[in-house]
Design a protein around this motif. Structure first.
Motif, short mmCIF file in Angstrom:
data_model
loop_
_atom_site.label_atom_id
_atom_site.label_comp_id
_atom_site.label_asym_id
_atom_site.label_seq_id
_atom_site.Cartn_x
_atom_site.Cartn_y
_atom_site.Cartn_z
N SER A 101 5.90 10.77 10.12
CA SER A 101 5.30 9.44 10.20
C SER A 101 3.87 9.44 9.63
O SER A 101 3.49 8.52 8.89
CB SER A 101 5.28 8.99 11.65
OG SER A 101 4.59 7.78 11.79
N GLU A 102 3.09 10.46 9.95
CA GLU A 102 1.72 10.54 9.43
C GLU A 102 1.72 10.66 7.91
O GLU A 102 0.94 9.98 7.23
CB GLU A 102 0.99 11.74 10.05
CG GLU A 102 0.62 11.56 11.50
CD GLU A 102 0.03 12.83 12.11
OE1 GLU A 102 -0.07 13.85 11.40
OE2 GLU A 102 -0.31 12.78 13.30
N GLY A 107 0.98 7.99 2.50
CA GLY A 107 1.53 7.52 1.23
C GLY A 107 1.47 6.01 1.13
O GLY A 107 1.16 5.46 0.07
N LEU A 108 1.75 5.32 2.23
CA LEU A 108 1.70 3.86 2.21
C LEU A 108 0.27 3.34 2.07
O LEU A 108 0.04 2.31 1.43
CB LEU A 108 2.36 3.28 3.47
CG LEU A 108 3.87 3.45 3.55
CD1 LEU A 108 4.40 2.91 4.87
CD2 LEU A 108 4.55 2.75 2.39
N ASP A 109 -0.70 4.04 2.67
CA ASP A 109 -2.10 3.64 2.53
C ASP A 109 -2.55 3.72 1.07
O ASP A 109 -3.21 2.81 0.56
CB ASP A 109 -3.01 4.53 3.39
CG ASP A 109 -2.88 4.21 4.87
OD1 ASP A 109 -2.38 3.11 5.20
OD2 ASP A 109 -3.28 5.07 5.68
N SER A 110 -2.19 4.82 0.39
CA SER A 110 -2.58 4.94 -1.01
C SER A 110 -1.84 3.89 -1.85
O SER A 110 -2.38 3.38 -2.83
CB SER A 110 -2.29 6.35 -1.53
OG SER A 110 -0.91 6.63 -1.46
N PHE A 111 -0.64 3.54 -1.44
CA PHE A 111 0.09 2.49 -2.14
C PHE A 111 -0.59 1.14 -1.97
O PHE A 111 -0.70 0.36 -2.91
CB PHE A 111 1.53 2.43 -1.63
CG PHE A 111 2.34 1.32 -2.22
CD1 PHE A 111 2.78 1.37 -3.53
CD2 PHE A 111 2.64 0.19 -1.48
CE1 PHE A 111 3.52 0.34 -4.08
CE2 PHE A 111 3.38 -0.85 -2.02
CZ PHE A 111 3.82 -0.77 -3.33
N GLU A 112 -1.07 0.87 -0.77
CA GLU A 112 -1.78 -0.39 -0.51
C GLU A 112 -3.05 -0.47 -1.34
O GLU A 112 -3.37 -1.53 -1.90
CB GLU A 112 -2.11 -0.53 0.98
CG GLU A 112 -0.91 -0.83 1.86
CD GLU A 112 -0.30 -2.18 1.56
OE1 GLU A 112 -1.04 -3.13 1.22
OE2 GLU A 112 0.93 -2.29 1.65
N LYS A 113 -3.79 0.64 -1.46
CA LYS A 113 -5.01 0.65 -2.27
C LYS A 113 -4.67 0.38 -3.74
O LYS A 113 -5.35 -0.38 -4.42
CB LYS A 113 -5.74 1.98 -2.13
CG LYS A 113 -6.35 2.20 -0.76
CD LYS A 113 -6.97 3.59 -0.66
CE LYS A 113 -7.47 3.84 0.76
NZ LYS A 113 -7.98 5.21 0.92
N ALA A 114 -3.62 1.00 -4.20
CA ALA A 114 -3.22 0.79 -5.59
C ALA A 114 -2.78 -0.66 -5.80
O ALA A 114 -3.10 -1.27 -6.83
CB ALA A 114 -2.09 1.75 -5.96
#
Length: 132
Positions: A101-102, A107-114
């Protein structure tokens, strides 16, 4: 014209002797021999394919035999329990799921930034490229 007339014509044609010009058979034989020598000989690769096919089939059958006969021997080892205590297994499973989960959240955080960067770029392009 009826069938009797047709039969008479055919029988008359068959009774007539056909005259073949002299030397015609020799000329035809010469032409055929030249043609036969010009044609490339066919390679005898049929035996190779047959032998290869038989060998492949035999190997497949031997592999299938070993796979089916020794499957039960290895499957018991593969699915053996790693934990004797169910509570310990549950704690370890929770630990693994938390780690997954972490990593997924990272990975989702970096996707949101992108995605934010792409959205900002699209806004700038739309503002500058809009025809007024």
């Amino acid at each position: 014209m009826n069938d009797k007339d047709l039969d008479k014509l055919i029988s008359a044609a068959l009774e007539d002797e056909i005259n073949i010009p002299e030397g015609l058979s020799e000329r035809l034989e010469n032409k055929l021999s030249v043609y036969q020598s010009a044609v490339a000989p066919v390679k005898k690769s049929g035996k190779f394919f047959i032998i290869t096919g038989i060998a492949a089939t035999v190997l497949f059958c031997v592999g299938l035999f070993f796979a089916l006969n020794f499957r039960s021997q290895y499957s018991s080892e593969k699915f053996a329990d790693t934990f004797q205590d169910p509570v310990e297994a549950e704690m370890y499973a929770e630990k693994v799921l938390l780690m997954v989960s972490e990593n997924l959240n990272k990975g989702l955080d970096s996707f949101e930034k992108a995605k934010e960067n792409i959205d900002n770029t699209n806004k700038v392009l739309n503002n500058n490229l809009t025809i007024k």
